[in-house]
Scaffold this motif. Sequence first.
Motif, mmCIF file in Angstrom:
data_model
loop_
_atom_site.group_PDB
_atom_site.id
_atom_site.type_symbol
_atom_site.label_atom_id
_atom_site.label_comp_id
_atom_site.label_asym_id
_atom_site.label_seq_id
_atom_site.Cartn_x
_atom_site.Cartn_y
_atom_site.Cartn_z
ATOM 1 N N ALA A 122 138.306 87.730 13.474
ATOM 2 C CA ALA A 122 137.820 86.215 13.028
ATOM 3 C C ALA A 122 136.316 86.014 13.153
ATOM 4 O O ALA A 122 135.602 85.779 12.686
ATOM 5 C CB ALA A 122 138.755 85.077 13.444
ATOM 6 N N ILE A 145 137.604 80.272 6.612
ATOM 7 C CA ILE A 145 138.834 80.970 6.974
ATOM 8 C C ILE A 145 139.908 80.183 6.489
ATOM 9 O O ILE A 145 139.889 79.024 6.717
ATOM 10 C CB ILE A 145 138.963 81.161 8.540
ATOM 11 N N TYR A 174 137.580 75.653 7.682
ATOM 12 C CA TYR A 174 138.858 76.197 8.309
ATOM 13 C C TYR A 174 140.023 75.391 7.627
ATOM 14 O O TYR A 174 140.105 74.311 7.981
ATOM 15 C CB TYR A 174 138.870 76.183 9.865
#
Length: 319
Positions: free
Chosen positions: A63, A76, A100
């Motif tokens: 990540a 993400i 995210y």
Amino acid sequence: MSVKDLAIQATNDDATICKACAVNLGYWKDDFLQYFIKGKVSRKSPEINRGYYARVRAVYLAAKQFVKKFEKECQIVSIGCGFDTLFWRLKSEGWEPKSYVEVDFIDIVRKKISVLKKCPMLMSPLVASDDEICSDGKSLHSGLYHLVAADLRQVDQVSREMAGCKLSSSLPTLFIAECVLVYLKPAESLPLLKFLAGMFETCIFLNYEQINMGDRFGQIMLENLEVRGCPLAGVEVCMTKETHERRFEEAGWDKANVWTMNEVYHLFAASERREMENIEFFDEIELLTQLLEHYCITIAWKDPKNIGLENLVQFCTPM
Ligand SMILES: C[S@@+](CC[C@H](N)C(=O)[O-])C[C@H]1O[C@@H](n2cnc3c(N)ncnc32)[C@H](O)[C@@H]1O
């Protein structure tokens, strides 16, 4: 909610407790996980702690490398997120992506939202600038972070909930599934993987799950899970590196690479591994090797502009 689905959701408690045990012993730093723990954290065996170290470290490295490569201009999406704290760990180091998103069953999402709302340490990192946090108890949205409920077996639900997260189809996107797809039948995970591949122009998928499940050790793992009412519906994909690779290629991803966790473990910088191995005395190395040979990481990618996604993730990089 079926009994099987309840057992699947309970795997989140197991993962959270195992991670907390390793964190308490000093395997890695996580200032956020404690807020998701109720009650006593039972001690796990050294091979379990080392196995979790390898899993959490590998996902974190991937990540961080992804966010660094795109200088935060990326997204993400964590599917089957459970009580995972990766967003908060990345944010605390200044490596949060532009958006995210976390997705899980509604009951897990409700519980996670309830924990977040009680904890300023978890709530304050969700806000990017002066934007607001909106939550109706079933979902939570801020400018930076989104937590939404969907059954991953229902692509229409996933599509609807993700549409509310205002993601950009042109920003590079990393999907993370950590011990999740294995609870879906291949006929359920295939449409999901196809749908996700079609959502973004440039994307990577990191999948952590079982491998080598056809051997004796794998069969014992399966029997233990059956006894607990939690069969692995997707086990037929978890046989070899080829079965893992093929599933992504069939779903429209360009290609995929697979490493067993034993390979990943030995790619970590030697100094880092030595430091971690000094935490607990452990001389049954075959036990650890056997465990790590039954989990793997798959990195699949869709890279039409050839920006180098194939070689983006390097587990050997000291951070
Ligand atoms: C083993 S836990 C892992 C949680 C988290 N990824 C981690 O590594 O800490 C599996 C998670 O996947 C979620 N999950 C499994 N099947 C799902 C489905 N069909 N829809 C939504 N979530 C699902 C479970 O609820 C659970 O939170």
